[in-house]
Design a protein around this motif. Structure first.
Motif, PDB file in Angstrom:
ATOM      1  N   ALA A 112      21.026  22.575   5.863  1.00 12.05           N
ATOM      2  CA  ALA A 112      21.886  23.236   5.051  1.00 12.05           C
ATOM      3  C   ALA A 112      22.978  23.728   5.764  1.00 12.05           C
ATOM      4  O   ALA A 112      24.161  23.763   5.152  1.00 12.05           O
ATOM      5  N   THR A 115      25.999  21.076   6.350  1.00 11.21           N
ATOM      6  CA  THR A 115      26.379  20.080   5.405  1.00 11.21           C
ATOM      7  C   THR A 115      28.236  20.263   5.388  1.00 11.21           C
ATOM      8  O   THR A 115      28.804  19.017   5.419  1.00 11.21           O
ATOM      9  N   ASP A 116      28.656  21.362   5.105  1.00 11.09           N
ATOM     10  CA  ASP A 116      30.167  21.512   4.897  1.00 11.09           C
ATOM     11  C   ASP A 116      30.958  20.963   6.108  1.00 11.09           C
ATOM     12  O   ASP A 116      31.857  20.403   5.917  1.00 11.09           O
ATOM     13  N   VAL A 119      30.837  17.068   6.332  1.00 15.79           N
ATOM     14  CA  VAL A 119      31.751  16.591   5.402  1.00 15.79           C
ATOM     15  C   VAL A 119      32.982  16.872   5.608  1.00 15.79           C
ATOM     16  O   VAL A 119      33.920  15.814   5.451  1.00 15.79           O
TER      17      VAL A 119
ATOM     18  N   MET B   1      23.886  26.905   1.609  1.00 12.01           N
ATOM     19  CA  MET B   1      25.508  26.320   1.463  1.00 12.01           C
ATOM     20  C   MET B   1      26.302  27.139   0.433  1.00 12.01           C
ATOM     21  O   MET B   1      25.764  27.702  -0.327  1.00 12.01           O
ATOM     22  N   SER B   2      27.388  27.366   0.716  1.00  8.90           N
ATOM     23  CA  SER B   2      28.440  28.016  -0.123  1.00  8.90           C
ATOM     24  C   SER B   2      28.491  27.520  -1.445  1.00  8.90           C
ATOM     25  O   SER B   2      28.445  26.167  -1.679  1.00  8.90           O
ATOM     26  N   SER B   5      31.394  24.980  -2.376  1.00  9.66           N
ATOM     27  CA  SER B   5      31.404  23.569  -1.769  1.00  9.66           C
ATOM     28  C   SER B   5      31.264  22.517  -2.911  1.00  9.66           C
ATOM     29  O   SER B   5      30.894  22.514  -3.790  1.00  9.66           O
ATOM     30  N   TYR B   7      30.502  19.495  -2.455  1.00 11.78           N
ATOM     31  CA  TYR B   7      29.650  18.435  -2.123  1.00 11.78           C
ATOM     32  C   TYR B   7      28.118  19.062  -2.173  1.00 11.78           C
ATOM     33  O   TYR B   7      28.023  20.060  -1.771  1.00 11.78           O
ATOM     34  N   VAL B   9      23.762  17.971  -1.174  1.00 13.33           N
ATOM     35  CA  VAL B   9      22.796  17.070  -0.808  1.00 13.33           C
ATOM     36  C   VAL B   9      21.702  16.813  -1.747  1.00 13.33           C
ATOM     37  O   VAL B   9      20.933  17.813  -2.170  1.00 13.33           O
ATOM     38  N   LEU B 345      24.537  12.371  -0.131  1.00 16.02           N
ATOM     39  CA  LEU B 345      25.907  13.200  -0.403  1.00 16.02           C
ATOM     40  C   LEU B 345      26.347  12.914  -1.745  1.00 16.02           C
ATOM     41  O   LEU B 345      26.764  11.896  -1.893  1.00 16.02           O
TER      42      LEU B 345
END
Lengths: 239, 360
Positions: A112, A115-116, A119, B1-2, B5, B7, B9, B345
């Motif tokens: 996790a 991910t950014d 991308v 995750m922010s 974002s 995107y 998953v 994604l």
């Protein structure tokens, strides 16, 4: 400051000496090009630096630490990333998953958390449209881009590129060179093996010439290209 | 995750969620099956469940770890023999003795891996086979559990087995039928834990690393995946699970001999057939494969050698015309995934909101 230094590194496959007493250093933030005829031992030299192969003699020092006996995975974690001459994607995984493996294992983070970053790299390398495509289904250019993107995902301090421009059209090659130049500008040190010399010389600050496993010349690209010995080796090849 | 974002998953799909619910219902139903079916049907189900576990573990080894072992009978054999030894020599109750069988297989896997991991590809396969044969020959010298001819489970041990008396009362059956029900339940628990555990593993970061090692070892190491450690983990886990299965199989059979417990055909060739026919490198594949094997067996097992020739021929047929197995063929045509592990994604947040507004 020195980032990588090889001292008297040798490797032989049976009686064949593929790397013969090679010594050189790479400074932090520097881009070094490696050229030489086929079979000169260029890719083997990369395998020795990344730990895919073990040296027969000599030492490799990276970032002030002797890594001569470290595993390939440990060297990646310490900041050495690479691309392969023949693209080696994880065929059955998607493009995105290829990057996630590299980013999470290469930087020792959770899925996790990366991910950014993945991308962002997909966008930079123009692979974002292919994120969910199976890597085995990619075209050559896309595979080359994936090689670069996957290597970048480990956030290397030192990036080893093995003939990444080979087999591409001029237009494709130019776009790839732009990407590599941008990576270099961000402070990543680069060692780049390449036969496409105009692409190579537009990025690197120094050239090293290998022949029969030995360093026969190194220095500024202009001087190296003009040396009689290099001309002799490349006779018949357009430089 | 922010939160910001663009995107996200996802691994789940709609079909997989529906399938998940069906699967839970199926497992609940399976618990009560002994009350609904005859003893011979229960024995068939026991065969399917135990072969499925063996196939899942071999698939984990070969399909994900790239370790093509043909020596899995070593772990079935040692698991079942330590299971019998614990009952006969040390008076352990058969139910906890199953666990000892698994642990014994785990312990045997350490020296086998030590030798076999020095070999690659076909040499690795042969190496594991040799190790299995050596283990069989040594176990055949073990006089207290019958040496080369084997032995049966003592009558007392069968009677005192945990739960068997309760089962006999509740289902109103004799002790031997109660043993079948108990064995079936143990096998059911093992199947659920195995498939659940493997699915969980494949969805973790470690599972992704394992897939990377399977696809390209050198590249996996170059991005920081510790391939050697990964192979050790997979080999040891598979050995443990295979040993547990061996113990449960021989709890149900209640009689053991070295030739049966270390049978290459029963515990490796059939298992290989299941995985190859069903689809290697998937969880769904072995499930389909075991049903195919069972069907062929019920139809043709009376034909002796011809049955084995038929199995071999159908295996070759699938390898030639559908190298990714039956399940591979189905996913290629439909994109169906019942145990999805793909990290897809997808564009999230803002775009989803837009979609919602349009629909609303």
């Amino acid at each position: 400051m020195k980032l990588l230094s090889l001292k008297n590194v040798s490797k032989n496959f049976g009686a064949l000496k593929v790397t013969d007493d090679v010594s050189f250093t790479l400074n932090e933030g520097e881009a070094l090009g490696i050229i030489g005829p086929n079979g000169a031992g260029k890719s083997t030299l990369f395998n020795l630096i990344t730990g895919s192969l073990n040296v027969a003699a000599g030492t490799i020092e990276y970032d002030g630490v002797d890594i001569t006996r470290s595993s390939a995975a440990a060297r990646c974690l310490s900041g050495i990333g690479r691309s392969f001459q023949i693209p080696q994607p994880f065929e059955k995984l998607t493009v995105f998953e290829n990057l996630v493996v590299a980013a999470s294992f290469g930087r020792n983070l959770n899925e996790a958390e990366v991910t950014d970053d993945c991308v962002e790299i997909l966008e930079k390398t123009e692979l974002i449209g292919k994120a969910n495509a199976i890597a085995g289904s990619l075209s050559l250019l896309e595979r080359k881009r994936l090689e670069l993107a996957r290597a970048m995902s480990t956030q290397p301090k030192l990036l080893l590129l093995d003939e990444i421009a080979g087999g591409l059209t001029d237009g494709e090659c130019l776009a790839l060179v732009d990407t590599i130049r941008a990576i270099h500008k961000d402070g990543v040190s680069i060692i780049w093996i390449e036969h496409v010399l105009h692409a190579l010389n537009s990025v690197v600050e120094r050239l090293l010439v290998l022949d029969f496993g030995r360093v026969i010349e190194q220095g500024e690209p202009q001087n190296v290209m003009n040396s009689p010995e290099v001309k002799k080796i490349y006779l018949g090849i357009d430089i | 995750m922010s939160q910001s974002s663009k995107y996200s998953v996802e691994t789940k799909t709609r079909t997989s969620s529906i399938f998940g619910i069906c699967l839970i219902l199926l497992v609940i139903l399976a618990v009560f099956v002994p009350a609904l079916v005859s003893r011979s049907v229960l024995q068939d189900l026991f065969f399917i469940l135990t072969m499925l576990v063996l196939a899942q573990f071999w698939n984990l080894l070969a399909g994900y770890g790239g370790l093509v072992s043909v020596g899995q009978q070593a772990f079935v054999g040692i698991g079942s023999y330590i299971f019998f030894g614990a009952i006969i020599l040390w008076g352990v109750n058969p139910v906890p003795a199953v666990l000892l069988g698994g642990l014994a297989a785990l312990a045997l896997a350490v020296p086998i891996a030590f030798f076999a991991f020095r070999l690659q590809g076909a040499y690795f396969a042969i190496g594991t086979w040799v190790c299995a044969e050596v283990t069989r020959l040594i176990v055949a010298q073990w006089k207290q559990v019958g040496g080369g001819t084997g032995t049966s489970m003592p009558r007392d041990a069968r009677k005192e087995m945990w739960g068997s008396e309760w089962i006999a009362q509740v289902f109103d059956v004799r002790a031997s039928a109660a043993l079948d029900i108990l064995a079936y339940w143990l096998a059911l628990v093992l199947v659920v834990l195995t498939i659940g555990g493997i699915y969980w593993l494949l969805r973790t970061k470690r599972g992704l690393g394992l897939a990377a090692v399977r696809d390209n070892l050198e590249a996996a190491e170059s991005v920081g995946v510790g391939a050697t450690r990964m192979k050790w983990v997979v080999f040891l886990v598979s050995a443990f699970g295979t040993g547990l299965t061996g113990a449960i199989i021989y709890l149900q059979k209640a009689r053991i001999s070295p030739d049966a417990a270390f049978s290459l055909v029963d515990w490796t060739a059939f298992v290989l057939f299941i995985v190859v026919i069903g689809g290697i490198g998937t969880i769904e594949g072995p499930i389909i494969g075991v049903l195919v094997l069972f069907t062929l067996q019920s139809l043709f097992a009376d034909y002796g050698t011809w049955y084995l020739i038929l199995l071999g021929a159908s295996g070759i047929f699938v390898m030639l015309f559908a190298p990714r197995g039956i399940w591979g063929m189905i996913t290629d045509k439909t994109g169906l995934q019942l145990f999805p592990i793909r990290r897809r994604l997808t564009i999230s947040n803002k775009n989803n909101e837009k979609k919602g507004n349009e629909n609303g």
